[in-house]
Design a protein around this motif. Structure first.
Motif, PDB file in Angstrom:
ATOM      1  N   CYS A  51      10.859 -45.788  37.939  1.00  0.00           N
ATOM      2  CA  CYS A  51      11.717 -45.230  36.952  1.00  0.00           C
ATOM      3  C   CYS A  51      11.295 -43.947  36.539  1.00  0.00           C
ATOM      4  O   CYS A  51      10.052 -43.473  37.058  1.00  0.00           O
ATOM      5  CB  CYS A  51      11.288 -46.064  35.540  1.00  0.00           C
ATOM      6  N   THR A  52      12.163 -43.079  35.889  1.00  0.00           N
ATOM      7  CA  THR A  52      11.819 -41.753  35.426  1.00  0.00           C
ATOM      8  C   THR A  52      11.653 -41.638  33.939  1.00  0.00           C
ATOM      9  O   THR A  52      12.577 -42.236  33.219  1.00  0.00           O
ATOM     10  CB  THR A  52      12.758 -40.754  35.901  1.00  0.00           C
ATOM     11  N   VAL A  53      10.424 -41.217  33.651  1.00  0.00           N
ATOM     12  CA  VAL A  53       9.860 -41.294  32.166  1.00  0.00           C
ATOM     13  C   VAL A  53       9.779 -39.741  31.701  1.00  0.00           C
ATOM     14  O   VAL A  53       8.567 -39.288  32.227  1.00  0.00           O
ATOM     15  CB  VAL A  53       8.713 -41.971  31.849  1.00  0.00           C
ATOM     16  N   THR A  54      10.514 -39.333  30.997  1.00  0.00           N
ATOM     17  CA  THR A  54      10.704 -37.927  30.757  1.00  0.00           C
ATOM     18  C   THR A  54      11.088 -37.367  29.408  1.00  0.00           C
ATOM     19  O   THR A  54      11.699 -37.768  28.975  1.00  0.00           O
ATOM     20  CB  THR A  54      11.454 -36.977  31.888  1.00  0.00           C
ATOM     21  N   GLY A  55       9.995 -36.341  28.861  1.00  0.00           N
ATOM     22  CA  GLY A  55      10.596 -35.805  27.595  1.00  0.00           C
ATOM     23  C   GLY A  55      10.338 -36.716  26.400  1.00  0.00           C
ATOM     24  O   GLY A  55      10.981 -36.435  25.170  1.00  0.00           O
ATOM     25  N   ASN A  56       9.653 -37.894  26.460  1.00  0.00           N
ATOM     26  CA  ASN A  56       9.435 -38.871  25.536  1.00  0.00           C
ATOM     27  C   ASN A  56       8.299 -38.447  24.586  1.00  0.00           C
ATOM     28  O   ASN A  56       7.516 -37.745  24.939  1.00  0.00           O
ATOM     29  CB  ASN A  56       9.085 -40.083  25.810  1.00  0.00           C
ATOM     30  N   THR A  57       8.297 -38.697  23.386  1.00  0.00           N
ATOM     31  CA  THR A  57       7.302 -38.585  22.348  1.00  0.00           C
ATOM     32  C   THR A  57       6.672 -39.718  21.428  1.00  0.00           C
ATOM     33  O   THR A  57       7.354 -40.469  21.195  1.00  0.00           O
ATOM     34  CB  THR A  57       7.619 -37.233  21.457  1.00  0.00           C
ATOM     35  N   SER A  58       5.428 -39.557  21.305  1.00  0.00           N
ATOM     36  CA  SER A  58       4.899 -40.486  20.240  1.00  0.00           C
ATOM     37  C   SER A  58       3.999 -39.844  19.284  1.00  0.00           C
ATOM     38  O   SER A  58       3.309 -38.778  19.532  1.00  0.00           O
ATOM     39  CB  SER A  58       3.862 -41.451  20.828  1.00  0.00           C
ATOM     40  N   ALA A  59       4.075 -40.256  18.062  1.00  0.00           N
ATOM     41  CA  ALA A  59       3.406 -39.443  17.095  1.00  0.00           C
ATOM     42  C   ALA A  59       1.879 -40.006  16.877  1.00  0.00           C
ATOM     43  O   ALA A  59       1.113 -39.493  16.191  1.00  0.00           O
ATOM     44  CB  ALA A  59       3.872 -40.028  15.702  1.00  0.00           C
ATOM     45  N   VAL A  60       1.496 -41.135  17.750  1.00  0.00           N
ATOM     46  CA  VAL A  60       0.013 -41.450  17.929  1.00  0.00           C
ATOM     47  C   VAL A  60      -0.297 -41.601  19.434  1.00  0.00           C
ATOM     48  O   VAL A  60      -0.616 -40.421  20.058  1.00  0.00           O
ATOM     49  CB  VAL A  60      -0.194 -42.886  17.237  1.00  0.00           C
ATOM     50  N   ASP A  61      -0.026 -42.448  20.065  1.00  0.00           N
ATOM     51  CA  ASP A  61      -0.455 -42.786  21.458  1.00  0.00           C
ATOM     52  C   ASP A  61       0.692 -42.944  22.459  1.00  0.00           C
ATOM     53  O   ASP A  61       1.685 -43.590  21.976  1.00  0.00           O
ATOM     54  CB  ASP A  61      -1.498 -43.807  21.542  1.00  0.00           C
ATOM     55  N   GLY A  62       0.585 -42.750  23.819  1.00  0.00           N
ATOM     56  CA  GLY A  62       1.325 -43.033  24.807  1.00  0.00           C
ATOM     57  C   GLY A  62       2.787 -42.590  24.233  1.00  0.00           C
ATOM     58  O   GLY A  62       3.689 -43.044  24.076  1.00  0.00           O
ATOM     59  N   GLY A  63       2.834 -40.979  24.818  1.00  0.00           N
ATOM     60  CA  GLY A  63       4.102 -40.354  24.623  1.00  0.00           C
ATOM     61  C   GLY A  63       5.252 -40.901  25.693  1.00  0.00           C
ATOM     62  O   GLY A  63       6.266 -41.161  25.459  1.00  0.00           O
ATOM     63  N   GLY A  64       4.628 -41.019  27.086  1.00  0.00           N
ATOM     64  CA  GLY A  64       5.590 -42.013  27.992  1.00  0.00           C
ATOM     65  C   GLY A  64       5.685 -43.466  27.931  1.00  0.00           C
ATOM     66  O   GLY A  64       6.620 -44.045  27.428  1.00  0.00           O
ATOM     67  N   THR A  65       4.413 -43.940  28.013  1.00  0.00           N
ATOM     68  CA  THR A  65       4.546 -45.509  27.828  1.00  0.00           C
ATOM     69  C   THR A  65       3.104 -45.776  27.280  1.00  0.00           C
ATOM     70  O   THR A  65       2.053 -45.061  27.149  1.00  0.00           O
ATOM     71  CB  THR A  65       4.497 -46.018  29.357  1.00  0.00           C
ATOM     72  N   PHE A  66       3.133 -47.298  26.509  1.00  0.00           N
ATOM     73  CA  PHE A  66       1.849 -47.583  26.109  1.00  0.00           C
ATOM     74  C   PHE A  66       1.700 -48.994  26.584  1.00  0.00           C
ATOM     75  O   PHE A  66       2.618 -49.851  26.315  1.00  0.00           O
ATOM     76  CB  PHE A  66       1.999 -47.436  24.552  1.00  0.00           C
ATOM     77  N   ALA A  67       0.602 -49.343  27.094  1.00  0.00           N
ATOM     78  CA  ALA A  67       0.412 -50.532  27.478  1.00  0.00           C
ATOM     79  C   ALA A  67       1.228 -51.441  28.467  1.00  0.00           C
ATOM     80  O   ALA A  67       1.492 -52.454  28.394  1.00  0.00           O
ATOM     81  CB  ALA A  67       0.128 -51.590  26.165  1.00  0.00           C
ATOM     82  N   SER A  68       1.700 -50.204  29.416  1.00  0.00           N
ATOM     83  CA  SER A  68       2.799 -50.889  30.279  1.00  0.00           C
ATOM     84  C   SER A  68       2.218 -50.894  31.783  1.00  0.00           C
ATOM     85  O   SER A  68       1.298 -50.224  32.016  1.00  0.00           O
ATOM     86  CB  SER A  68       3.969 -50.047  30.180  1.00  0.00           C
ATOM     87  N   TYR A  69       2.928 -51.627  32.517  1.00  0.00           N
ATOM     88  CA  TYR A  69       2.533 -51.426  34.079  1.00  0.00           C
ATOM     89  C   TYR A  69       3.781 -50.794  34.582  1.00  0.00           C
ATOM     90  O   TYR A  69       4.907 -51.084  34.279  1.00  0.00           O
ATOM     91  CB  TYR A  69       2.454 -52.806  34.642  1.00  0.00           C
ATOM     92  N   LEU A  70       3.085 -49.581  35.266  1.00  0.00           N
ATOM     93  CA  LEU A  70       4.330 -48.664  36.086  1.00  0.00           C
ATOM     94  C   LEU A  70       3.896 -48.730  37.548  1.00  0.00           C
ATOM     95  O   LEU A  70       2.758 -48.546  37.923  1.00  0.00           O
ATOM     96  CB  LEU A  70       3.942 -47.202  35.512  1.00  0.00           C
ATOM     97  N   SER A  71       4.950 -48.645  38.450  1.00  0.00           N
ATOM     98  CA  SER A  71       4.768 -48.597  39.922  1.00  0.00           C
ATOM     99  C   SER A  71       5.628 -47.699  40.532  1.00  0.00           C
ATOM    100  O   SER A  71       7.073 -47.794  40.269  1.00  0.00           O
ATOM    101  CB  SER A  71       4.923 -49.913  40.497  1.00  0.00           C
ATOM    102  N   ALA A  72       5.410 -46.547  41.198  1.00  0.00           N
ATOM    103  CA  ALA A  72       6.115 -45.845  42.007  1.00  0.00           C
ATOM    104  C   ALA A  72       7.066 -45.118  40.850  1.00  0.00           C
ATOM    105  O   ALA A  72       8.353 -44.746  41.075  1.00  0.00           O
ATOM    106  CB  ALA A  72       6.948 -46.503  42.874  1.00  0.00           C
ATOM    107  N   CYS A  73       6.563 -44.615  39.626  1.00  0.00           N
ATOM    108  CA  CYS A  73       7.370 -43.925  38.647  1.00  0.00           C
ATOM    109  C   CYS A  73       7.248 -42.450  38.541  1.00  0.00           C
ATOM    110  O   CYS A  73       5.939 -42.109  38.825  1.00  0.00           O
ATOM    111  CB  CYS A  73       7.087 -44.616  37.489  1.00  0.00           C
ATOM    112  N   THR A  74       7.711 -41.749  38.141  1.00  0.00           N
ATOM    113  CA  THR A  74       7.638 -40.317  37.679  1.00  0.00           C
ATOM    114  C   THR A  74       7.520 -40.176  36.318  1.00  0.00           C
ATOM    115  O   THR A  74       8.315 -40.485  35.485  1.00  0.00           O
ATOM    116  CB  THR A  74       8.914 -39.411  38.118  1.00  0.00           C
ATOM    117  N   VAL A  75       6.508 -39.743  35.585  1.00  0.00           N
ATOM    118  CA  VAL A  75       6.107 -39.426  34.290  1.00  0.00           C
ATOM    119  C   VAL A  75       5.937 -38.117  34.082  1.00  0.00           C
ATOM    120  O   VAL A  75       4.873 -37.563  34.544  1.00  0.00           O
ATOM    121  CB  VAL A  75       4.784 -40.266  34.020  1.00  0.00           C
ATOM    122  N   ALA A  76       6.913 -37.411  33.323  1.00  0.00           N
ATOM    123  CA  ALA A  76       6.868 -36.000  33.209  1.00  0.00           C
ATOM    124  C   ALA A  76       7.471 -35.271  32.027  1.00  0.00           C
ATOM    125  O   ALA A  76       8.242 -35.816  31.534  1.00  0.00           O
ATOM    126  CB  ALA A  76       7.671 -35.449  34.308  1.00  0.00           C
TER     127      ALA A  76
END
Length: 272
Positions: A189-214
């Motif tokens: 997956c592509t995870v881009t330009g996401n925001t969080s007011a506390v933790d984990g702008g892209g992801t929180f407590a997730s499993y990621l494989s072969a992803c782009t996080v930008a």
């Protein structure tokens, strides 16, 4: 039914239309401003092809989970679900969706899961501008080749406890954690330009494989990812107070570049 408009219907189940099974077919129909007190404000079961479902709702007493603002246990092909609402699954619940657009749907009330869809199977769908307490775009369920953008939630702006493959999560936001996704698993997956007011702008407590996080950001920890596991991922241009790329995560075989933070520009805490 083909070419009908069904509006202002009220029922316990299926405010617009009630089908005994998915063998019943609606084509090129409009379901609008219908409501149900239990399941399927717009449609209960049935297969819908090229239909528009807008402004439908499912609401009951606070202690009863009214489910599927637009559709409940339906098969939807090339449909538009817009401006629907329910306590669970503002757009669709326990349904299969192919090449559908889900926009501006809301899950509100004591359950508030899955603004766009809850516990559904989605292929090649677009989810934008949906809202829920948990999972602005989706909560639960499995998604393939979908785009989730501009959705918002308290936790999991794009997705909450969902399984995503070859999806794009862009510009989603969360108040507490997981601007893009909270929990669940993401593959390629592509995870881009996401925001969080506390933790984990892209992801929180997730499993990621072969992803782009930008280009994700968090006010506290883990601009790209907080907690969870990242396997063979690329994290770049993310920012946070602690752990610009990742915070308190297991990072395996990943590349982290151009991330920034007051503490731990690449990684803060966790295992590499």
């Amino acid at each position: 039914l083909s070419g009908f408009t069904l509006s202002n219907g009220v029922a316990d189940n299926g405010g617009g239309v009630f089908c005994e099974s998915t063998n019943a077919v609606l084509s090129n129909c409009v379901l609008t401003a219908n409501s149900a007190s239990s399941y399927g404000g717009g449609c209960y079961y049935g297969t819908l092809n090229g239909c528009t479902l807008t402004g439908n709702s499912a609401y009951a007493q606070p202690h009863l989970p009214s489910t599927g603002g637009a559709a409940y246990h339906c098969v939807l092909n090339n449909c538009l679900l817009s401006g629907n609402s329910a306590q669970l699954g503002g757009g669709a619940a326990y349904s299969t969706l192919n090449i559908c657009t889900l926009t501006s749907n809301i899950s509100a009330g004591p359950y508030e899961n899955g603004g766009g869809a809850v516990d559904s199977l989605l292929y090649n769908c677009t989810l934008s501008g949906n809202w829920a307490w948990f999972g602005g775009g989706v909560s639960g369920g499995t998604l393939y080749n979908c785009t989730l953008s501009g959705n918002s939630a308290y936790m999991g702006g794009g997705a909450y406890s969902s399984s995503l493959s070859n999806c794009v999560l862009a510009s989603n936001s969360a108040i507490q954690g997981g601007g893009g996704a909270y929990g669940g698993g993401l593959i390629s997956c592509t995870v881009t330009g996401n925001t969080s007011a506390v933790d984990g702008g892209g992801t929180f407590a997730s499993y990621l494989s072969a992803c782009t996080v930008a280009g994700n950001s968090a006010a506290n920890g883990g601009g790209g990812a907080c907690d969870g596991t990242l396997n063979n991922c690329t994290l770049t241009g993310n920012s946070a107070f602690s752990g610009g790329g990742a915070a308190s995560a297991d990072v395996l075989g990943c590349t982290l570049s151009g991330n920034s933070a007051s503490q731990g520009g690449g990684v803060y805490g966790g295992n590499l």
